[in-house]
Write a protein that holds these residues in place. Structure first.
Motif, short mmCIF file in Angstrom:
data_model
loop_
_atom_site.label_atom_id
_atom_site.label_comp_id
_atom_site.label_asym_id
_atom_site.label_seq_id
_atom_site.Cartn_x
_atom_site.Cartn_y
_atom_site.Cartn_z
N THR A 137 0.82 -1.21 0.00
CA THR A 137 0.00 0.00 0.00
C THR A 137 0.86 1.26 0.00
O THR A 137 0.39 2.33 -0.36
CB THR A 137 -0.94 0.04 1.22
N GLY A 167 -0.24 1.15 -4.39
CA GLY A 167 -1.09 1.65 -3.32
C GLY A 167 -1.98 2.78 -3.79
O GLY A 167 -1.62 3.55 -4.68
N GLN A 172 -8.41 -3.71 0.49
CA GLN A 172 -7.87 -3.11 1.70
C GLN A 172 -7.18 -4.19 2.55
O GLN A 172 -7.82 -4.88 3.34
CB GLN A 172 -8.98 -2.43 2.51
N GLN A 196 -0.61 3.63 7.57
CA GLN A 196 -1.56 3.79 6.46
C GLN A 196 -2.54 4.92 6.76
O GLN A 196 -3.52 5.10 6.07
CB GLN A 196 -2.32 2.48 6.22
#
Length: 380
Positions: free
Chosen positions: A95, A101, A119, A167
């Motif tokens: 990601t 990502g 996800q 993230q």
């Protein structure tokens, strides 16, 4: 004289109650999602069935995934634990890679493939629970050995938490680490370690909140939404208004008004507010009751087994779903600041749906095994 205990596991019929509650929650959830998303789907994608059709696809895939996991031998699940957690780590690292990502709303939580997003952080709650259950079961007789038994599990828990945190998903990171601490507690580690872990959560959360101004703004708007009713406090005020409009019986399914552009994320994180407006207090109680039955069933699987692995895995997986429900409901009601944590099987989100149905499959699998009374074997 060498002495050890062996748990004799016997196969039994799957818990039909878990399967029934899965069907009820999935059907109710997709119906609520369609009602909450058809207006936004028409405006954003030109198709009122856009989110509904995507959710149906993920439900089909999730149901197949759930069935496979429900029939898989426990020995195979445990053998796949290390490959699974390595895969989860690699996917979460991807990601951060430009071109792979995907970023939305300031968060880099998705992998974009052919116009479809995935996800990976949703996998963390399952991978970490299965890993901890596997390792803590193997070392259950050495729980006083911090260096060799507790520290490796704690390092992995912190590492997975940090992966999710960077993230830009603070809420999910805290939620993941909380589940890890609970599993360590259930495994029987010393109270001093529990207090230390709890203190670590609190002490680390403070700088994490301070690191991003918008997180402080969320807390301010939660404490005083009327201070900025058209800005930071808008979503919370609209959510509360939807719940109040529902009264006891609601306005009727499909008759809600707040989903018509008034409430941001009405089809995702705040779908519970739409449910409250359309079905009222009675509908909210019904949904929460279904999830409570799920929790009782899941925790019963853990309590009815004398296998340390099954106890820890079932407890952790059940908690990973039920805690999401409690957090999401608390946010919609205004009891907690906005977190971005969805309502399982109700909020739009393919990965969440796939993972949640996979968890149901694992719990159904675990429910098929019941331990007989332990027998003590002695060898000279």
């Amino acid at each position: 004289m060498r002495r050890f205990e062996a748990d004799r596991m016997v196969l039994r019929v799957s818990d039909s109650g878990l399967l029934g509650i899965m069907v009820l929650l999935t059907g109710t959830g997709v119906s609520a999602l369609f009602s909450a998303s058809y207006h936004f789907g028409r405006v954003a994608a030109g198709d009122p069935f856009y989110f509904f059709n995507r959710q149906i696809l993920w439900i089909v895939l999730g149901t197949l995934f759930s069935f496979i996991l429900s029939r898989m031998p426990l020995t195979l699940i445990r053998r796949l634990t290390h490959p699974f957690i390595i895969t989860t780590i690699v996917l979460n690292i991807l990601t951060y890679v430009p071109g792979i990502g995907s970023t939305a709303g300031g968060a880099s939580r998705w992998i974009e493939i052919g116009g479809n997003s995935f996800q990976p952080s949703e996998l963390v709650r399952v991978a970490l629970v299965l890993y901890m259950a596997h390792i803590l079961d193997k070392k259950k007789d050495r729980m006083d050995d911090f260096l060799n038994s507790i520290l490796p599990v704690l390092i992995m828990s912190v590492f997975m938490t940090v992966l999710v945190y960077f993230q830009n998903d603070f809420s999910s990171a805290i939620y993941v680490f909380l589940i890890a601490i609970l599993l360590l507690f259930l495994a029987g580690i010393r109270w001093s370690y529990i207090f230390g872990g709890s203190a670590a959560i609190v002490l680390s959360a403070i700088p994490m909140v301070m690191a991003k101004p918008y997180r402080l703004e969320r807390i301010r708007s939660w404490l005083s939404p009327l201070a900025d009713p058209s800005g930071a406090g808008y979503q919370l005020l609209k959510s509360r208004m939807a719940l109040q409009n529902g009264h006891f019986w609601g306005l009727g399914v499909g008759q809600g008004q707040v989903k018509l552009g008034g409430l941001p994320a009405a089809h995702s994180d705040f779908v519970f507010a739409v449910v409250g407006e359309e079905t009222g207090f009675a509908g909210i109680v019904f949904i929460l009751f279904l999830f409570l039955v799920f929790a009782i069933k899941g925790y019963s699987v853990a309590l009815n087994s004398s296998s340390c692995y099954v106890r820890l895995a079932a407890f952790g997986l059940t908690s990973s779903v039920y805690f999401q429900v409690l957090i999401n409901a608390a946010v919609v009601c205004g009891a907690l600041p906005a977190t971005g944590i969805p309502l399982p099987l109700f909020s739009a989100g393919g990965t969440s749906t796939l993972v949640t149905l996979g968890i149901f499959g694992l719990l159904i699998n675990f429910s098929r095994y019941k331990a007989k009374d332990r027998e003590v074997l002695c060898y000279g």
